[in-house]
Design an enzyme around this catalytic site. Structure first.
Site, PDB file in Angstrom:
ATOM      1  N   GLN A   1     -10.093  -3.893  -3.738  1.00  0.00           N
ATOM      2  CA  GLN A   1     -11.373  -3.313  -3.357  1.00  0.00           C
ATOM      3  C   GLN A   1     -12.389  -3.483  -4.491  1.00  0.00           C
ATOM      4  OE1 GLN A   1     -12.021  -1.499  -0.256  1.00  0.00           O
ATOM      5  NE2 GLN A   1     -14.060  -1.985  -0.988  1.00  0.00           N
TER       6      GLN A   1
ATOM      7  N   ARG B   1       0.885  -1.189   0.000  1.00  0.00           N
ATOM      8  CA  ARG B   1       0.000   0.000   0.000  1.00  0.00           C
ATOM      9  C   ARG B   1       0.905   1.216   0.000  1.00  0.00           C
ATOM     10  NH1 ARG B   1      -5.339   1.383   3.474  1.00  0.00           N
ATOM     11  NH2 ARG B   1      -6.115   0.087   1.791  1.00  0.00           N
TER      12      ARG B   1
ATOM     13  N   ARG C   1     -13.656  -8.538   1.125  1.00  0.00           N
ATOM     14  CA  ARG C   1     -12.236  -8.287   0.891  1.00  0.00           C
ATOM     15  C   ARG C   1     -11.442  -9.541   1.263  1.00  0.00           C
ATOM     16  NH1 ARG C   1     -10.092  -3.164   1.232  1.00  0.00           N
ATOM     17  NH2 ARG C   1      -8.151  -4.272   0.704  1.00  0.00           N
TER      18      ARG C   1
ATOM     19  N   HIS D   1      -7.211   0.759  -6.579  1.00  0.00           N
ATOM     20  CA  HIS D   1      -7.410  -0.111  -5.413  1.00  0.00           C
ATOM     21  C   HIS D   1      -8.091  -1.389  -5.931  1.00  0.00           C
ATOM     22  CE1 HIS D   1      -7.699  -1.301  -1.376  1.00  0.00           C
ATOM     23  NE2 HIS D   1      -8.543  -0.430  -0.882  1.00  0.00           N
TER      24      HIS D   1
HETATM   25  N1   CP Z   1     -11.256  -0.107   2.222  1.00  0.00           N
HETATM   26  C1   CP Z   1     -10.003  -0.181   2.698  1.00  0.00           C
HETATM   27  O1   CP Z   1      -9.042  -0.428   1.975  1.00  0.00           O
HETATM   28  O2   CP Z   1      -9.912  -0.001   4.049  1.00  0.00           O
HETATM   29  P1   CP Z   1      -8.553   0.263   4.874  1.00  0.00           P
HETATM   30  O3   CP Z   1      -7.997   1.561   4.400  1.00  0.00           O
HETATM   31  O4   CP Z   1      -8.968   0.288   6.314  1.00  0.00           O
HETATM   32  O5   CP Z   1      -7.611  -0.874   4.590  1.00  0.00           O
HETATM   33  N1  NVA Z   2      -9.820   6.781  -1.622  1.00  0.00           N
HETATM   34  C1  NVA Z   2      -9.475   6.335  -0.294  1.00  0.00           C
HETATM   35  C2  NVA Z   2      -9.758   4.888  -0.131  1.00  0.00           C
HETATM   36  C3  NVA Z   2      -9.473   4.313   1.226  1.00  0.00           C
HETATM   37  C4  NVA Z   2      -9.726   2.836   1.309  1.00  0.00           C
HETATM   38  C5  NVA Z   2      -8.021   6.658  -0.017  1.00  0.00           C
HETATM   39  O1  NVA Z   2      -7.194   6.458  -0.918  1.00  0.00           O
HETATM   40  O2  NVA Z   2      -7.704   7.113   1.081  1.00  0.00           O
END
Ligand code: CP
Ligand code: NVA
Length: 309
Positions: A131, A101, A291, A128
């Site tokens: 997701q 990430r 997920r 993402h």
């Molecule tokens: N939706 C998602 O990726 O959640 P987190 O940022 O908590 O991992």
């Molecule tokens: N768009 C958001 C998604 C978090 C899961 C971010 O990148 O912070």
């Protein structure tokens, strides 16, 4: 499948469908796969915070008989203490896969290119994909199929929006994106989705009118107005995005049985009201649960022996 999972574009339309089918199977019969990644180790590099992604990758590895090692931003200090190339070259000597990430998508690409082990994108500023896969699995669970559905995405044309567009292209789902002017999805991602969805029944409308986007939709999706890394823009964005709040008035323009979706974390009272996210039509916790299931399949396919997946 390709070595890495950096984008939904890494899957063909056939593989996209297969991944959803395998997820249904693994969700139904988790015990059949409890040794699929025995003795395998996943390194999890986080340069941003997380609840769902960390929990589901770590729990997923344990449920498949493997292990996961969490590397916090302060541990490896990717980019300042060491770059993606050297990190990849080291990790491949010890572990069987990497989950990342990070901020710039190029960092994920550089890491994947540096190493012979699989790299999974667990969110970049551009996309993402895990997701998006979980969301389309959830949508299919609730609606029975992905074709002939209209998904409305309202808010920021961000990483989550991009992955939803690419998933909709593969799934043959119609999508309408409603954003404030200047916050539309990246033109390159719109082009990519249109290319991938040429023969699947996919259609994409991008508008600056939230009501037009939601009109007649089967699902209404939103995400935070300021993503991780955009904290300094939070106040400015709150004013610009206010007309794009998903509230009962906006939901009333969608179909009666329309579901509400959000990747979470949600900023209640900003992009969505309590009334909508807590309504019986909200499927946000199903998305979060899925997920786990979808990522277990991705992990097993990329890191496991073919005969055990
Ligand atoms: N939706 C998602 O990726 O959640 P987190 O940022 O908590 O991992
Ligand atoms: N768009 C958001 C998604 C978090 C899961 C971010 O990148 O912070």
């Amino acid at each position: 499948m390709k070595k890495d999972f950096l984008s939904i574009r890494d899957l063909t339309t056939y593989e996209f469908g297969l991944l959803l089918d395998r997820t249904a199977e693994m969700k139904k019969h988790p015990r059949r796969f409890r040794r699929a990644l025995e003795h395998k180790i996943l390194a999890m590099i986080f340069q941003k915070p997380s609840l769902r992604t960390r929990m589901t990758f770590e729990a997923g590895m344990l449920q498949l008989g493997g292990e996961a090692i969490y590397l916090a931003p302060s541990d490896i200090q990717m980019g300042s203490r060491e770059g993606a190339y050297d990190i990849g070259k080291n990790l491949e000597r010890w572990v069987d896969g990497i989950m990342l990430r990070t901020f710039g998508h190029g960092i994920a690409v550089a890491l994947a290119e540096s190493t012979k082990i699989p790299v999974i994108n667990a969110l970049t500023d551009l996309s993402h994909p895990c997701q998006g896969m979980a969301d389309f699995f959830t949508l299919r669970e609730h609606k029975g199929s992905l074709a002939n559905l209209k998904l409305a995405y309202v808010g920021d044309g961000n990483n989550v929006c991009h992955s939803l567009m690419l998933a909709a292209a593969r799934g043959g789902t119609k999508m309408a994106v409603g954003t404030p002017a200047g916050y539309e999805p990246a033109p390159a991602m719109v082009k990519a989705a249109r290319e991938d969805g040429r023969d699947t029944g996919f259609e994409l409308t991008v508008t600056n009118d939230a009501e037009q986007a939601v009109s007649g939709a089967d699902a209404v999706y939103t995400d935070v107005w300021a993503s991780m890394g955009q904290e300094t823009e939070k106040e400015k964005r709150a004013l610009i995005f206010a007309p794009f709040q998903v509230n009962a008035r906006l939901m009333a323009l969608a179909k009666k049985d329309a579901v509400f979706m959000h990747c979470l974390p949600a900023h209640r009272g900003e992009e969505v009201t309590d009334e909508v996210i807590d309504s019986p039509n909200s499927i946000v916790y199903d998305q979060a649960e899925n997920r786990l299931h979808v990522q277990k399949v991705i992990l097993a396919l990329l890191m496991g022996k073919k005969d055990k997946t």
